[in-house]
Design a protein around this motif. Structure first.
Motif, mmCIF file in Angstrom:
data_model
loop_
_atom_site.group_PDB
_atom_site.id
_atom_site.type_symbol
_atom_site.label_atom_id
_atom_site.label_comp_id
_atom_site.label_asym_id
_atom_site.label_seq_id
_atom_site.Cartn_x
_atom_site.Cartn_y
_atom_site.Cartn_z
ATOM 1 N N VAL A 163 0.849 -1.192 0.000
ATOM 2 C CA VAL A 163 0.000 0.000 0.000
ATOM 3 C C VAL A 163 0.888 1.248 0.000
ATOM 4 O O VAL A 163 1.698 1.434 0.913
ATOM 5 C CB VAL A 163 -0.919 0.027 1.235
ATOM 6 C CG1 VAL A 163 -1.790 1.274 1.231
ATOM 7 C CG2 VAL A 163 -1.770 -1.237 1.290
ATOM 8 N N PRO A 164 0.762 2.117 -0.985
ATOM 9 C CA PRO A 164 1.565 3.355 -1.000
ATOM 10 C C PRO A 164 1.203 4.261 0.172
ATOM 11 O O PRO A 164 0.075 4.247 0.666
ATOM 12 C CB PRO A 164 1.175 4.004 -2.333
ATOM 13 C CG PRO A 164 0.600 2.900 -3.162
ATOM 14 C CD PRO A 164 -0.061 1.974 -2.202
ATOM 15 N N GLY A 165 2.174 5.045 0.617
ATOM 16 C CA GLY A 165 1.926 6.025 1.656
ATOM 17 C C GLY A 165 1.952 5.486 3.069
ATOM 18 O O GLY A 165 1.609 6.200 4.014
ATOM 19 N N VAL A 166 2.353 4.235 3.232
ATOM 20 C CA VAL A 166 2.402 3.611 4.549
ATOM 21 C C VAL A 166 3.811 3.070 4.783
ATOM 22 O O VAL A 166 4.417 2.495 3.889
ATOM 23 C CB VAL A 166 1.381 2.448 4.659
ATOM 24 C CG1 VAL A 166 1.518 1.731 6.001
ATOM 25 C CG2 VAL A 166 -0.032 2.966 4.476
ATOM 26 N N ARG A 167 4.347 3.271 5.986
ATOM 27 C CA ARG A 167 5.623 2.652 6.347
ATOM 28 C C ARG A 167 5.302 1.288 6.969
ATOM 29 O O ARG A 167 4.612 1.208 7.985
ATOM 30 C CB ARG A 167 6.389 3.514 7.335
ATOM 31 C CG ARG A 167 7.753 2.941 7.722
ATOM 32 C CD ARG A 167 8.785 3.053 6.612
ATOM 33 N NE ARG A 167 9.195 4.419 6.402
ATOM 34 C CZ ARG A 167 10.276 4.967 6.971
ATOM 35 N NH1 ARG A 167 11.054 4.248 7.751
ATOM 36 N NH2 ARG A 167 10.576 6.225 6.719
ATOM 37 N N ILE A 168 5.815 0.250 6.352
ATOM 38 C CA ILE A 168 5.583 -1.107 6.824
ATOM 39 C C ILE A 168 6.801 -1.537 7.621
ATOM 40 O O ILE A 168 7.904 -1.623 7.079
ATOM 41 C CB ILE A 168 5.353 -2.061 5.640
ATOM 42 C CG1 ILE A 168 4.250 -1.527 4.726
ATOM 43 C CG2 ILE A 168 5.004 -3.455 6.117
ATOM 44 C CD1 ILE A 168 4.631 -1.486 3.282
ATOM 45 N N VAL A 169 6.616 -1.806 8.896
ATOM 46 C CA VAL A 169 7.729 -2.210 9.756
ATOM 47 C C VAL A 169 7.532 -3.678 10.131
ATOM 48 O O VAL A 169 6.571 -4.032 10.823
ATOM 49 C CB VAL A 169 7.806 -1.338 11.019
ATOM 50 C CG1 VAL A 169 8.957 -1.808 11.918
ATOM 51 C CG2 VAL A 169 7.994 0.127 10.644
#
Length: 240
Positions: A105-111
């Motif tokens: 998903v663009p615009g999200v930081r996935i940690v």
């Protein structure tokens, strides 16, 4: 082009068959049985479910870590054996990168986080951009409080996933306003995500050597640390 994908980096055992067009079959479970008991039967079962013969596979993708030392060794050994027997390409897929594909998903930081014991986690963050999952940092071992604090300083929504989320974060640590936790069905590793990364790597010719591919451990096992404490003279001799 069909590949078999394996993820045994955690207590979850996951095997999938996939092509560029679809996920044909996946078997994912978390039980008290060991990977040495379940992996080979699951590989046979998922191929049968997908109606794909092992001779028709174009490659094997396997999660290579970080994660459980024993789990990683079992998964990689099984993948190597099949690749050697069938003369198939072996694709090593970083575990944390594969997990990030839960959230393209663009615009999200996935940690992505995996338990590194003693209040620590293996950590890496990603952004999804123009069809690519782009790593924003190298893999590190960080304390959970440090992880939460640094995520709170990010200027974008952050989603945390991985085995430490239900065990050590959910309901136990206070989260900043921009940080959320992945739901239960998206928390843990899945072979389907390993397959998606593996297919991209195979198409790009990014394959490994069956003879020398090794798991990505990041840190030494607890058994090695304890052995050195009990045998300091041997450890010192080996360091010379």
């Amino acid at each position: 082009m069909s590949i078999l994908a394996i993820d045994t980096a955690t207590q979850v055992s996951s095997v999938a068959v996939a092509s560029e067009a679809r996920l044909s079959a996946e078997l994912t479970m978390q039980a008290r049985l060991t990977h040495s008991e379940t992996l080979l039967p699951h590989m046979e079962q998922v191929l049968k479910m997908a109606n794909v013969k092992k001779e028709d596979l174009d490659g094997i993708a396997v999660s290579i870590g970080p994660g459980s030392f024993t789990g990683l060794r079992i998964g990689l050994a099984a993948a190597k054996a099949v690749c050697y027997a069938l003369k198939l390409p072996l694709i090593g897929v970083p575990t944390l990168e594969a997990m990030a594909w839960h959230y393209p998903v663009p615009g999200v930081r996935i940690v992505t986080l995996l338990d590194a014991q003693k209040g620590n986690a293996y950590r890496q963050s990603f952004r999804f951009h123009e069809g690519r999952m782009e790593a924003q940092e190298e893999i590190t071992v960080s304390g959970l409080l440090e992880v939460i604090s640094s995520c709170g300083e990010m200027k974008e929504p952050v989603v945390l996933l991985g085995d430490v989320v239900p065990k050590k974060i959910a309901g136990k640590l206070e989260l900043p306003a921009n940080v959320s936790l992945a739901p239960a069905h998206l928390v843990m590793p899945r072979a389907a995500c390993v397959a998606m990364v593996g297919l991209k790597k195979l198409a790009a010719g990014e394959v490994g050597n069956v003879m020398d591919m090794e798991p990505v451990y990041i840190r030494r096992s607890e058994a090695e640390v304890l052995w050195e404490k009990r045998h300091p003279e041997a450890a010192e001799g080996g360091a010379k």
